[in-house]
Design a protein around this motif. Structure first.
Motif, PDB file in Angstrom:
ATOM      1  N   ILE A   1      21.532  43.814  56.568  1.00  0.00           N
ATOM      2  CA  ILE A   1      22.420  44.817  57.178  1.00  0.00           C
ATOM      3  C   ILE A   1      22.705  44.450  58.638  1.00  0.00           C
ATOM      4  CG2 ILE A   1      22.518  47.229  57.946  1.00  0.00           C
ATOM      5  CD1 ILE A   1      20.995  47.926  55.309  1.00  0.00           C
ATOM      6  N   ASP A   2      21.642  44.174  59.408  1.00  0.00           N
ATOM      7  CA  ASP A   2      21.833  43.797  60.823  1.00  0.00           C
ATOM      8  C   ASP A   2      22.662  42.523  60.944  1.00  0.00           C
ATOM      9  OD1 ASP A   2      20.310  45.948  61.472  1.00  0.00           O
ATOM     10  OD2 ASP A   2      18.494  44.806  61.951  1.00  0.00           O
ATOM     11  N   LEU A   3      22.368  41.594  60.052  1.00  0.00           N
ATOM     12  CA  LEU A   3      23.033  40.295  60.110  1.00  0.00           C
ATOM     13  C   LEU A   3      24.523  40.403  59.770  1.00  0.00           C
ATOM     14  CD1 LEU A   3      22.917  37.271  60.423  1.00  0.00           C
ATOM     15  CD2 LEU A   3      21.876  37.104  58.146  1.00  0.00           C
ATOM     16  N   ALA A   4      24.848  41.208  58.775  1.00  0.00           N
ATOM     17  CA  ALA A   4      26.270  41.369  58.415  1.00  0.00           C
ATOM     18  C   ALA A   4      27.036  41.953  59.598  1.00  0.00           C
ATOM     19  CB  ALA A   4      26.396  42.271  57.189  1.00  0.00           C
ATOM     20  N   VAL A   5      26.414  42.905  60.300  1.00  0.00           N
ATOM     21  CA  VAL A   5      27.091  43.521  61.449  1.00  0.00           C
ATOM     22  C   VAL A   5      27.224  42.504  62.592  1.00  0.00           C
ATOM     23  CG1 VAL A   5      26.890  45.341  63.200  1.00  0.00           C
ATOM     24  CG2 VAL A   5      26.396  45.862  60.792  1.00  0.00           C
ATOM     25  N   GLU A   6      26.152  41.741  62.831  1.00  0.00           N
ATOM     26  CA  GLU A   6      26.206  40.722  63.887  1.00  0.00           C
ATOM     27  C   GLU A   6      27.262  39.661  63.548  1.00  0.00           C
ATOM     28  OE1 GLU A   6      22.579  38.462  64.371  1.00  0.00           O
ATOM     29  OE2 GLU A   6      23.321  37.468  66.191  1.00  0.00           O
ATOM     30  N   ALA A   7      27.270  39.243  62.300  1.00  0.00           N
ATOM     31  CA  ALA A   7      28.221  38.207  61.861  1.00  0.00           C
ATOM     32  C   ALA A   7      29.658  38.722  61.965  1.00  0.00           C
ATOM     33  CB  ALA A   7      27.902  37.803  60.424  1.00  0.00           C
ATOM     34  N   GLY A   8      29.856  39.975  61.594  1.00  0.00           N
ATOM     35  CA  GLY A   8      31.202  40.555  61.684  1.00  0.00           C
ATOM     36  C   GLY A   8      31.677  40.618  63.136  1.00  0.00           C
ATOM     37  N   ALA A   9      30.757  40.956  64.039  1.00  0.00           N
ATOM     38  CA  ALA A   9      31.127  41.027  65.465  1.00  0.00           C
ATOM     39  C   ALA A   9      31.477  39.633  65.982  1.00  0.00           C
ATOM     40  CB  ALA A   9      29.971  41.626  66.260  1.00  0.00           C
ATOM     41  N   LEU A  10      30.722  38.618  65.539  1.00  0.00           N
ATOM     42  CA  LEU A  10      31.029  37.248  65.964  1.00  0.00           C
ATOM     43  C   LEU A  10      32.422  36.847  65.484  1.00  0.00           C
ATOM     44  CD1 LEU A  10      30.297  34.460  67.157  1.00  0.00           C
ATOM     45  CD2 LEU A  10      29.191  33.905  64.967  1.00  0.00           C
ATOM     46  N   ALA A  11      32.722  37.136  64.225  1.00  0.00           N
ATOM     47  CA  ALA A  11      34.042  36.782  63.690  1.00  0.00           C
ATOM     48  C   ALA A  11      35.144  37.475  64.482  1.00  0.00           C
ATOM     49  CB  ALA A  11      34.124  37.162  62.210  1.00  0.00           C
ATOM     50  N   ARG A  12      34.931  38.739  64.770  1.00  0.00           N
ATOM     51  CA  ARG A  12      35.950  39.499  65.535  1.00  0.00           C
ATOM     52  C   ARG A  12      36.164  38.886  66.910  1.00  0.00           C
ATOM     53  NH1 ARG A  12      35.898  45.915  65.943  1.00  0.00           N
ATOM     54  NH2 ARG A  12      38.132  45.962  65.574  1.00  0.00           N
TER      55      ARG A  12
END
Ligand code: IPD
Length: 258
Positions: A12-23
């Motif tokens: 869960i934390d990783l998906a959010v971190e990864a999504g922020a990086l992509a953005r």
């Protein structure tokens, strides 16, 4: 014993971190590699997959099969699409996501999908239900009372004529179809109950596994995607609210899908 709770929390934390990086990488996308006429890879796809691999290796030493860097099946393996819906991501529309699935001995145990632009976080744990932003979700049950709406994806991996045939048959059966450009989000929307089904004649495991667990845990029906080496080769995908299963499987291009 595999510690699924810790892995669920990390995913869960990783998906959010990864999504922020992509953005954060969306401005000035740089060179975009074209894998086919409709299949692209940006620097963000590569950076997000690298981040995900690193975090999972540091935390658990788990192996990964990812869209960009590949990988091999193992007893316990993460199946990762760093950005699903890359074309939407490139074009500045919001239907794209990070998709993480954990498979143990051929069974999908966890699925996490995060759509940063929509602020939607989907989580499924086998046997424990599916949520969106912490709220339990269910498939539509066709309770909307309108006609069925099914999203259909396609790619150059199968002859275009077969996909066109499927669209023709859906329309003839009064099934309204959509094409929104992210298989993972198409499946998440079935679990959320805002779409009645998702079909595609071939899709890769990283696009589909997290979303398929979401649909099943939300009470829907899916085909056995991992049969016939679906993990390596991809497979046909059919996922829907259970009430629509018979109707979809009666359409000629989907006959025999189980
Ligand atoms: C694609 C998307 C698309 C689906 C294709 C996938 P990508 O993945 O999920 O909706 O129809 O089959 O390849 O390239 O955006 O990661």
């Amino acid at each position: 014993m595999t510690d699924f709770d810790s892995r669920r929390r990390l995913a869960i934390d990783l998906a959010v971190e990864a999504g922020a990086l992509a953005r954060s990488m969306r401005q000035g996308l740089g060179t975009i590699e074209s894998k086919s006429s409709i299949d692209f890879c940006t620097a963000a796809d590569l950076a997000v997959e690298t981040l995900v691999r690193q975090r999972l290796a540091d935390a658990f030493g788990d192996p990964v099969i990812g869209e960009e860097a590949g990988g091999e099946p193992a007893d316990l393996v993460w199946v990762v699409d760093p950005i699903d819906g890359t074309t939407n991501y490139i074009h500045g529309t919001n239907n794209w996501c990070v998709s993480l699935a954990l498979v143990q001995r051929g069974v999908v145990e966890l699925g996490v999908i995060y759509a940063p632009d929509l602020d939607q976080l989907f989580v499924a744990r086998r046997g424990a239900g599916a949520t969106m932003n912490g709220r339990a979700i269910r498939t539509s049950g066709l309770r909307h009372g309108g006609g069925a709406v099914v999203e259909m994806g396609w790619s150059a991996r199968r002859p275009l004529a077969h996909s066109l045939d499927l669209i023709t048959r859906m329309i003839a059966d009064n099934i309204e179809f959509r094409r929104c450009g992210s298989g993972a989000m198409g499946l998440a929307n079935v679990a959320l109950g805002v779409s009645d089904g998702y079909v595609e004649l071939h899709i890769n495991a990283w696009d589909a596994l997290a979303g398929l667990l979401l649909v099943r845990e939300a009470g829907g029906w899916t085909n056995d995607f991992l049969a016939d080496d679906g993990l390596r080769q991809g497979n046909v995908v059919v996922a829907c609210t259970a009430e629509l299963t018979e109707r979809l499987l009666a359409l000629e291009p989907l006959r025999g899908v189980a």
